[in-house]
Design an enzyme around this catalytic site. Structure first.
Site, short mmCIF file in Angstrom:
data_model
loop_
_atom_site.label_atom_id
_atom_site.label_comp_id
_atom_site.label_asym_id
_atom_site.label_seq_id
_atom_site.Cartn_x
_atom_site.Cartn_y
_atom_site.Cartn_z
N ASP A 34 0.88 -1.16 0.00
CA ASP A 34 0.00 0.00 0.00
C ASP A 34 0.92 1.21 0.00
O ASP A 34 1.56 1.51 1.01
CB ASP A 34 -0.91 0.00 1.23
CG ASP A 34 -1.94 1.13 1.22
OD1 ASP A 34 -1.62 2.20 0.67
OD2 ASP A 34 -3.05 0.95 1.76
N HIS A 35 0.99 1.92 -1.11
CA HIS A 35 2.04 2.94 -1.25
C HIS A 35 1.89 4.08 -0.25
O HIS A 35 2.87 4.80 0.01
CB HIS A 35 2.06 3.48 -2.69
CG HIS A 35 0.95 4.40 -3.03
ND1 HIS A 35 -0.25 3.96 -3.55
CD2 HIS A 35 0.84 5.75 -2.95
CE1 HIS A 35 -1.04 4.99 -3.77
NE2 HIS A 35 -0.40 6.09 -3.42
N HIS A 78 -6.09 2.71 1.88
CA HIS A 78 -5.33 3.91 2.22
C HIS A 78 -5.82 4.56 3.52
O HIS A 78 -5.04 4.82 4.44
CB HIS A 78 -5.41 4.94 1.10
CG HIS A 78 -4.76 4.51 -0.18
ND1 HIS A 78 -3.71 3.61 -0.22
CD2 HIS A 78 -4.99 4.84 -1.48
CE1 HIS A 78 -3.34 3.43 -1.47
NE2 HIS A 78 -4.10 4.15 -2.24
#
Length: 357
Positions: free
Chosen positions: A50-51, A113
């Protein structure tokens, strides 16, 4: 891959797999995907990326909380009124209608996110700065969150879809007018969710999460909003103090508080103490490059664990069950270039307001 021998580690080599979000389409598919992957790779070789967790400012949240004695003692229900977590986008679909029609705002942003930002904000101090200790505390938070049932969704969540409007002075089409979108699409492009954490630290403190497309600007922020002083001795009332973490853009941290305005009268004025990441004079590293290096090094600190992914899906399952297969409520219900549907203002309550970023 398994039949070809690519998944087998040896004494002088390792094999790891990196899987992009969203991890599954719902709870059942996520559990099925976990089973498939774990039949091939051991758990310590699986990295669910998950960036957002690779962003310097997200990691700085832990540094600010646990590396300073002045913040952590205030980080609880005795001093915090509520927390707002916002991930706003000014863009539309940008040619991704095929994906977005299936995902929508819940799967695209909320389940992954925003849940990651939420757990880092609400977690207890870990016993050590390592993968197991940090992920254990994040999982404890998710287990403590009050579940939203399909019957209660209207009291805890708001969905929206943008119509035609103006962004940055330019007219833009509504979601249903975007190429590849169904003319009567019920896909939400906006969602706001109220979470209640049933533990000693946060009992009674609501967490408000919101994300949407075609909002006025692109910005991601975590705002810890403190309670007002118990006695209002100054004329004109007093605003709440706010500690805000700007994840992107203009990365940094700001503290809003009240100060006397110059003059004969005792008049309070809001002022902001601001820290910007560019003060370090270094360019911020790409989140993906940081996370991919961590995966190659075998450091899973910034990667969600299997139970964490499952619990995040559980928390949004009530929304998906209530909204999918039911008629959309008067979509579109907010013009592009605004901060979302009016119902979101009612969700946050009469004595609070969303931050206009």
């Amino acid at each position: 891959m398994q039949r070809s021998g690519l998944t087998t580690s040896t004494e002088d080599s390792w094999r790891r797999v990196v899987i992009e979000k969203p991890f599954g389409h719902d709870l059942e598919s996520a559990q099925e995907l976990n089973k498939i992957v774990e039949d091939v790779f051991p758990p310590d070789s699986i990295f669910r990326i998950d960036h957002y967790l690779g962003k310097e400012t997200v990691q700085n949240l832990m540094a600010i909380r646990f590396g300073n004695a002045i913040f952590e003692p205030l980080w609880n229900r005795s001093f915090v009124d509520h927390v707002q977590i916002t991930a706003a986008e000014d863009l539309g679909l940008e040619g991704r209608a095929g994906y977005y029609e299936e995902a929508g705002a819940v799967r695209d942003m909320l389940q992954n996110h925003l849940m990651q930002l939420f757990t880092l904000t609400a977690m207890e101090p870990p016993s050590a700065f390592d993968a197991d200790a940090i992920r254990d505390e994040k999982v404890k938070v998710l287990r403590s969150v009050r579940r939203v049932t399909p019957q209660d969704v209207d009291s805890f969540a708001v969905r929206g879809q943008y119509g035609p409007g103006v962004v940055d002075g330019e007219p833009v089409p509504g979601y249903r007018e975007e190429p590849g979108v169904q003319p009567e699409s019920p896909t939400p492009t906006y969602v706001a969710l109220k979470l209640q954490v049933d533990n000693w630290r946060w009992e009674g403190v609501p967490f408000f999460l919101r994300t949407g497309k075609r909002l006025p600007k692109k910005v991601t922020e975590i705002a810890v909003v403190f309670k007002r002083p118990p006695l209002g001795i100054f004329p004109g009332g007093m605003e709440r103090n706010v500690l805000a973490f700007r994840i992107q853009p203009d990365e940094g941290v700001s503290l809003k508080f009240s100060s006397k305005s110059p003059g004969q009268e005792m008049v309070l004025r809001e002022v902001v103490m601001d820290f910007r990441y560019d003060a370090f004079g270094a360019q911020l590293e790409s989140p993906y490059s940081r996370l991919l290096l961590d995966a190659m090094l075998g450091d899973a600190t910034l990667f969600p664990r299997e139970d964490e992914v499952d619990l995040a899906w559980q928390l949004v399952s009530g929304l998906l069950q209530a909204w999918e297969g039911t008629p959309a409520p008067d979509f579109p219900n907010y013009p592009a270039g605004t901060w979302g549907p009016e119902a979101a203002d009612a969700l946050i309550g009469p004595d609070r307001r969303w931050r206009r970023l």
